[in-house]
Design a protein around this motif. Structure first.
Motif, PDB file in Angstrom:
ATOM      1  N   PHE A 148       0.817  -1.212   0.000  1.00 41.92           N
ATOM      2  CA  PHE A 148       0.000   0.000   0.000  1.00 41.92           C
ATOM      3  C   PHE A 148       0.852   1.264   0.000  1.00 41.92           C
ATOM      4  CE2 PHE A 148      -2.463  -3.389   1.863  1.00 41.92           C
ATOM      5  CZ  PHE A 148      -3.718  -3.226   1.297  1.00 41.92           C
ATOM      6  N   ARG A 149       0.250   2.344  -0.520  1.00 38.77           N
ATOM      7  CA  ARG A 149       0.846   3.669  -0.393  1.00 38.77           C
ATOM      8  C   ARG A 149      -0.284   4.697  -0.262  1.00 38.77           C
ATOM      9  NH1 ARG A 149       0.796   6.899  -4.838  1.00 38.77           N
ATOM     10  NH2 ARG A 149       0.210   5.969  -6.836  1.00 38.77           N
ATOM     11  N   THR A 150       0.012   5.778   0.426  1.00 39.66           N
ATOM     12  CA  THR A 150      -0.994   6.784   0.765  1.00 39.66           C
ATOM     13  C   THR A 150      -0.754   8.066  -0.012  1.00 39.66           C
ATOM     14  OG1 THR A 150      -1.152   5.878   3.008  1.00 39.66           O
ATOM     15  CG2 THR A 150      -2.028   8.105   2.667  1.00 39.66           C
ATOM     16  N   GLU A 151      -1.841   8.647  -0.501  1.00 43.57           N
ATOM     17  CA  GLU A 151      -1.799   9.989  -1.068  1.00 43.57           C
ATOM     18  C   GLU A 151      -2.655  10.890  -0.177  1.00 43.57           C
ATOM     19  OE1 GLU A 151      -2.878  10.149  -5.167  1.00 43.57           O
ATOM     20  OE2 GLU A 151      -1.205   8.874  -5.827  1.00 43.57           O
ATOM     21  N   ASP A 152      -1.988  11.780   0.550  1.00 45.11           N
ATOM     22  CA  ASP A 152      -2.644  12.670   1.508  1.00 45.11           C
ATOM     23  C   ASP A 152      -2.675  14.074   0.921  1.00 45.11           C
ATOM     24  OD1 ASP A 152      -3.504  14.199   3.662  1.00 45.11           O
ATOM     25  OD2 ASP A 152      -2.365  13.040   5.130  1.00 45.11           O
ATOM     26  N   GLN A 153      -3.854  14.546   0.545  1.00 37.66           N
ATOM     27  CA  GLN A 153      -4.013  15.845  -0.110  1.00 37.66           C
ATOM     28  C   GLN A 153      -4.374  16.971   0.864  1.00 37.66           C
ATOM     29  OE1 GLN A 153      -7.061  15.054  -3.021  1.00 37.66           O
ATOM     30  NE2 GLN A 153      -5.691  13.894  -4.372  1.00 37.66           N
ATOM     31  N   ARG A 154      -4.315  16.718   2.136  1.00 41.20           N
ATOM     32  CA  ARG A 154      -4.745  17.736   3.093  1.00 41.20           C
ATOM     33  C   ARG A 154      -3.770  18.908   3.182  1.00 41.20           C
ATOM     34  NH1 ARG A 154      -5.924  13.856   8.167  1.00 41.20           N
ATOM     35  NH2 ARG A 154      -3.959  13.012   7.372  1.00 41.20           N
ATOM     36  N   GLY A 155      -2.483  18.589   3.152  1.00 43.37           N
ATOM     37  CA  GLY A 155      -1.474  19.641   3.219  1.00 43.37           C
ATOM     38  C   GLY A 155      -1.697  20.578   4.394  1.00 43.37           C
ATOM     39  N   THR A 156      -1.606  21.873   4.116  1.00 47.27           N
ATOM     40  CA  THR A 156      -1.820  22.883   5.162  1.00 47.27           C
ATOM     41  C   THR A 156      -3.226  23.481   5.095  1.00 47.27           C
ATOM     42  OG1 THR A 156      -0.909  24.600   3.713  1.00 47.27           O
ATOM     43  CG2 THR A 156       0.623  23.490   5.209  1.00 47.27           C
ATOM     44  N   ASN A 174     -19.606  10.204  -1.844  1.00 42.83           N
ATOM     45  CA  ASN A 174     -20.497   9.238  -2.494  1.00 42.83           C
ATOM     46  C   ASN A 174     -19.761   8.318  -3.456  1.00 42.83           C
ATOM     47  OD1 ASN A 174     -23.056  10.073  -1.356  1.00 42.83           O
ATOM     48  ND2 ASN A 174     -22.860  11.934  -2.588  1.00 42.83           N
ATOM     49  N   ASN A 175     -18.570   8.750  -3.893  1.00 47.03           N
ATOM     50  CA  ASN A 175     -17.771   7.991  -4.852  1.00 47.03           C
ATOM     51  C   ASN A 175     -16.300   8.104  -4.469  1.00 47.03           C
ATOM     52  OD1 ASN A 175     -19.921   7.419  -7.066  1.00 47.03           O
ATOM     53  ND2 ASN A 175     -20.081   9.627  -6.709  1.00 47.03           N
ATOM     54  N   LEU A 176     -15.531   7.097  -4.829  1.00 51.07           N
ATOM     55  CA  LEU A 176     -14.105   7.119  -4.495  1.00 51.07           C
ATOM     56  C   LEU A 176     -13.367   8.262  -5.177  1.00 51.07           C
ATOM     57  CD1 LEU A 176     -13.211   3.308  -4.617  1.00 51.07           C
ATOM     58  CD2 LEU A 176     -13.684   4.720  -2.607  1.00 51.07           C
ATOM     59  N   THR A 177     -13.924   8.780  -6.252  1.00 55.02           N
ATOM     60  CA  THR A 177     -13.273   9.866  -6.987  1.00 55.02           C
ATOM     61  C   THR A 177     -13.695  11.248  -6.509  1.00 55.02           C
ATOM     62  OG1 THR A 177     -15.029   9.720  -8.656  1.00 55.02           O
ATOM     63  CG2 THR A 177     -13.000   8.472  -9.065  1.00 55.02           C
ATOM     64  N   ASP A 178     -14.583  11.338  -5.534  1.00 53.27           N
ATOM     65  CA  ASP A 178     -15.052  12.646  -5.079  1.00 53.27           C
ATOM     66  C   ASP A 178     -13.899  13.457  -4.500  1.00 53.27           C
ATOM     67  OD1 ASP A 178     -17.585  12.018  -5.840  1.00 53.27           O
ATOM     68  OD2 ASP A 178     -18.376  11.699  -3.823  1.00 53.27           O
ATOM     69  N   PRO A 179     -13.775  14.741  -4.875  1.00 54.65           N
ATOM     70  CA  PRO A 179     -12.691  15.574  -4.351  1.00 54.65           C
ATOM     71  C   PRO A 179     -12.806  15.839  -2.854  1.00 54.65           C
ATOM     72  CG  PRO A 179     -14.235  16.896  -5.638  1.00 54.65           C
ATOM     73  CD  PRO A 179     -14.610  15.468  -5.856  1.00 54.65           C
ATOM     74  N   THR A 180     -13.941  15.536  -2.262  1.00 51.03           N
ATOM     75  CA  THR A 180     -14.103  15.722  -0.813  1.00 51.03           C
ATOM     76  C   THR A 180     -13.301  14.701  -0.013  1.00 51.03           C
ATOM     77  OG1 THR A 180     -16.111  14.386  -1.027  1.00 51.03           O
ATOM     78  CG2 THR A 180     -16.375  16.787  -0.958  1.00 51.03           C
ATOM     79  N   LEU A 181     -12.908  13.594  -0.640  1.00 53.52           N
ATOM     80  CA  LEU A 181     -12.076  12.596   0.034  1.00 53.52           C
ATOM     81  C   LEU A 181     -10.620  13.021  -0.087  1.00 53.52           C
ATOM     82  CD1 LEU A 181     -11.885   9.872   1.519  1.00 53.52           C
ATOM     83  CD2 LEU A 181     -11.748   8.762  -0.729  1.00 53.52           C
ATOM     84  N   LYS A 182     -10.011  13.397   1.019  1.00 55.90           N
ATOM     85  CA  LYS A 182      -8.678  14.008   0.996  1.00 55.90           C
ATOM     86  C   LYS A 182      -7.546  13.019   1.245  1.00 55.90           C
ATOM     87  CE  LYS A 182     -10.173  18.080   0.086  1.00 55.90           C
ATOM     88  NZ  LYS A 182      -9.910  18.660  -1.264  1.00 55.90           N
ATOM     89  N   VAL A 183      -7.857  11.848   1.764  1.00 57.44           N
ATOM     90  CA  VAL A 183      -6.828  10.841   2.026  1.00 57.44           C
ATOM     91  C   VAL A 183      -7.219   9.571   1.283  1.00 57.44           C
ATOM     92  CG1 VAL A 183      -5.579   9.518   3.755  1.00 57.44           C
ATOM     93  CG2 VAL A 183      -6.362  11.833   4.298  1.00 57.44           C
ATOM     94  N   ARG A 184      -6.358   9.124   0.377  1.00 59.08           N
ATOM     95  CA  ARG A 184      -6.616   7.916  -0.398  1.00 59.08           C
ATOM     96  C   ARG A 184      -5.435   6.961  -0.272  1.00 59.08           C
ATOM     97  NH1 ARG A 184      -8.889  12.001  -3.588  1.00 59.08           N
ATOM     98  NH2 ARG A 184     -11.041  11.572  -4.282  1.00 59.08           N
ATOM     99  N   GLN A 185      -5.757   5.676  -0.284  1.00 64.53           N
ATOM    100  CA  GLN A 185      -4.709   4.667  -0.357  1.00 64.53           C
ATOM    101  C   GLN A 185      -4.871   3.854  -1.637  1.00 64.53           C
ATOM    102  OE1 GLN A 185      -4.409   2.429   3.529  1.00 64.53           O
ATOM    103  NE2 GLN A 185      -2.338   3.262   3.362  1.00 64.53           N
ATOM    104  N   TYR A 186      -3.717   3.476  -2.192  1.00 64.52           N
ATOM    105  CA  TYR A 186      -3.654   2.632  -3.376  1.00 64.52           C
ATOM    106  C   TYR A 186      -2.799   1.415  -3.053  1.00 64.52           C
ATOM    107  CZ  TYR A 186      -5.325   6.902  -5.644  1.00 64.52           C
ATOM    108  OH  TYR A 186      -6.053   8.010  -5.980  1.00 64.52           O
ATOM    109  N   TYR A 187      -2.946   0.356  -3.849  1.00 61.85           N
ATOM    110  CA  TYR A 187      -2.146  -0.844  -3.611  1.00 61.85           C
ATOM    111  C   TYR A 187      -1.719  -1.479  -4.916  1.00 61.85           C
ATOM    112  CZ  TYR A 187      -6.419  -3.517  -4.625  1.00 61.85           C
ATOM    113  OH  TYR A 187      -7.529  -4.042  -5.234  1.00 61.85           O
ATOM    114  N   THR A 188      -0.627  -2.216  -4.814  1.00 63.48           N
ATOM    115  CA  THR A 188      -0.180  -3.129  -5.861  1.00 63.48           C
ATOM    116  C   THR A 188      -0.436  -4.545  -5.359  1.00 63.48           C
ATOM    117  OG1 THR A 188       1.536  -1.614  -6.630  1.00 63.48           O
ATOM    118  CG2 THR A 188       1.786  -3.929  -7.201  1.00 63.48           C
ATOM    119  N   LEU A 189      -1.012  -5.386  -6.198  1.00 59.04           N
ATOM    120  CA  LEU A 189      -1.217  -6.794  -5.855  1.00 59.04           C
ATOM    121  C   LEU A 189      -0.349  -7.652  -6.747  1.00 59.04           C
ATOM    122  CD1 LEU A 189      -2.638  -9.131  -4.425  1.00 59.04           C
ATOM    123  CD2 LEU A 189      -4.489  -8.939  -6.111  1.00 59.04           C
ATOM    124  N   GLN A 190       0.483  -8.486  -6.107  1.00 59.51           N
ATOM    125  CA  GLN A 190       1.367  -9.387  -6.828  1.00 59.51           C
ATOM    126  C   GLN A 190       1.040 -10.836  -6.497  1.00 59.51           C
ATOM    127  OE1 GLN A 190       5.099  -7.641  -5.310  1.00 59.51           O
ATOM    128  NE2 GLN A 190       5.659  -7.319  -7.457  1.00 59.51           N
TER     129      GLN A 190
END
Length: 482
Positions: free
Chosen positions: A121-129, A140-156
């Protein structure tokens, strides 16, 4: 080794290792716990000193079962990060960046993985200052700009002596549920995070209501000394982080042939690097080290002595039978003696070769054990080398056993051979099963005075009927969950 596991004359080391495994399953009902008993003990939640300080990489439970709605597939679920209070913001409960979250499959009976699925996993945190909020509005959706912290993963997909195969490059994790107002339809978010796999199957990484259920007042002299303290699900209201994967049986079976080789052994594990700390930051460095491991429920948490728990978490199952410092503690199980002292139910005589067969080798005629039936040992696979078979603590599943339309919570003990210890379904009552087995119960012959168990027969929330079957996360504070 070959002769030891094809006759009754099993070595004392292997026998005591088996008792260790089963005692771990039952001691959740008898062990004395330290501070924080209410949230410090469950299947494998915070079971060892080091891992209790690193909850992001702490395995809690593993499940393996034939998918009831897709019987040509198997669903594997592994959970981490226990006792998540739903209101635990503002950073909530991410997976650990860079750690290896693994589900391992042993189809040869060697105690080593023939196949591993690894999430990183890796995190993209857009909150900043700009904000401290995890989300700045309704999601309502994973792509909504209101979600400020997202995690992504690689599956091997990993196999011995083969290059890793990347199945998913940028999978999206369903976020921590910050509340009903912020995420009114969490099931929608989880559906959006579910990814179809090349070659068949699907996977999701998500938060979920903890599916494990039990009454932890068992620590008060076995439910108050007269079973008056039962019926309260201690884990109701808490969430966990889950990875779930559904795969064709042929993908998991030795040689791709689930007809000739239907049995697999499953466990989860976590690896991480050391951390170099700097003011306000940290940097992983050095080799990856296994820090947590889980196959059958309750083993390390309630059996292994404190001085050996961290070492057990670092071992592969292939080494279980070579640990005399651990297995010497459990040659003669303590739990039946405690039950005998409190309830007058006579303890079965040791050594317990029945427990060895159930939990360490799997059940099969070829083990030479007392059951003399073929259920879930890798020795049933036609293409293995019996001489390479070793006793190992794994959750074993015979993929050829048909799913039960109406699962019985006591599994094999009540004639439902798709249930624990033949794999583990979400609805299997492993606490009650373990107490019965340790007291000498056999299929169709329960120990009547303990038949009611802990009085918690199901999870607080119903499970789903399709993948990933897990209940969506709780959103209320734990002290309001019921």
């Amino acid at each position: 080794m070959k002769s030891q596991f094809r006759t009754v004359r099993v070595s004392s080391t292997a026998r005591t290792a088996a008792v260790l495994t089963v005692l771990g399953l039952a001691l959740a009902g008898t062990a004395v716990t330290g501070p924080g008993a209410g949230v410090g003990s469950a299947s494998s939640h915070r079971e060892a000193p080091l891992i209790s300080g690193d909850p992001q990489t702490d395995n809690t439970d593993v499940y393996a079962f034939t998918s009831p709605d897709k019987p040509d597939t198997v669903t594997l679920i592994a959970n981490w990060l226990p006792f998540q209070e739903p209101n635990g913001g503002p950073n909530f409960y991410p997976f650990a960046d860079g750690a290896h979250y693994d589900i391992n499959i042993d189809s040869r009976g060697t105690g080593r993985p023939d196949l591993t699925y690894r999430w990183t996993f890796r995190t993209e945190d857009q909150r900043g200052t700009d904000t401290f909020l995890y989300n700045t509005g309704v999601v309502n959706n994973l792509t909504d700009p209101t979600l400020k912290v997202r995690q992504y993963y690689t599956l091997q997909e990993l196999r011995p002596d083969c290059d890793p195969v990347t199945l998913i490059e940028r999978g999206v994790v369903a976020p921590s549920r910050t509340g009903a107002a912020s995420m009114p339809d969490y099931g929608r978010l989880r559906d959006q995070a579910t990814v179809q796999l090349p070659g068949g199957g699907q996977t999701v990484a998500t938060q979920a209501a903890d599916p494990f259920f039990l009454d932890l007042r068992v620590f008060d002299l076995l439910y108050g000394g007269n079973l008056k303290e039962t019926g309260q699900n201690t884990l109701a209201g808490y969430n966990v982080n889950s990875v779930a994967i559904q795969l064709p049986k042929s993908r998991l079976a030795l040689g791709g042939d689930a007809t000739r080789n239907p049995v697999i052994g499953v466990w989860s594990s976590t690896e991480k690097q050391s951390m170099k700390l700097t003011p306000g930051g940290r940097q992983p460095e050095g080799p990856f080290v296994q820090v947590s491991r889980l196959g059958n429920p309750l083993v390390n948490e309630a059996v292994v002595p404190a001085g050996l728990k961290d070492a057990f978490n670092a071992l592969p199952p292939s080494e279980d039978h070579n640990q005399p410092a651990v297995v010497a503690k459990v040659l003669d199980p303590e739990v039946p003696k405690l039950v005998e002292a409190i309830y007058g139910i006579k303890a079965p005589a040791a050594p317990r070769t029945d427990l060895q067969e159930i939990f360490l080798t799997g059940i099969a005629k070829a083990t030479g054990g007392p059951y003399q039936v073929d259920l879930n040992s890798q020795l049933l696979n036609q293409d293995i080398d019996p001489g390479a078979f070793v006793p190992a603590e794994e959750l074993r599943l015979n993929m050829s056993t048909p799913s039960t339309p109406v699962p019985d919570r006591l599994g094999v003990l009540n004639g439902d051979f798709q249930g624990f210890p033949n794999g583990r379904r979400l609805s299997d009552d492993v606490i009650d099963i373990a107490l019965q087995v340790l007291e000498g119960a056999t299929p169709g012959k329960l120990i009547a005075p303990l038949a009611a168990g802990d009085g918690v027969n199901a999870a607080d929330r119903p499970f789903g009927t399709s993948f990933p079957y897990l209940a969506v996360p709780y959103a209320k504070a734990v002290n309001q969950a019921n």
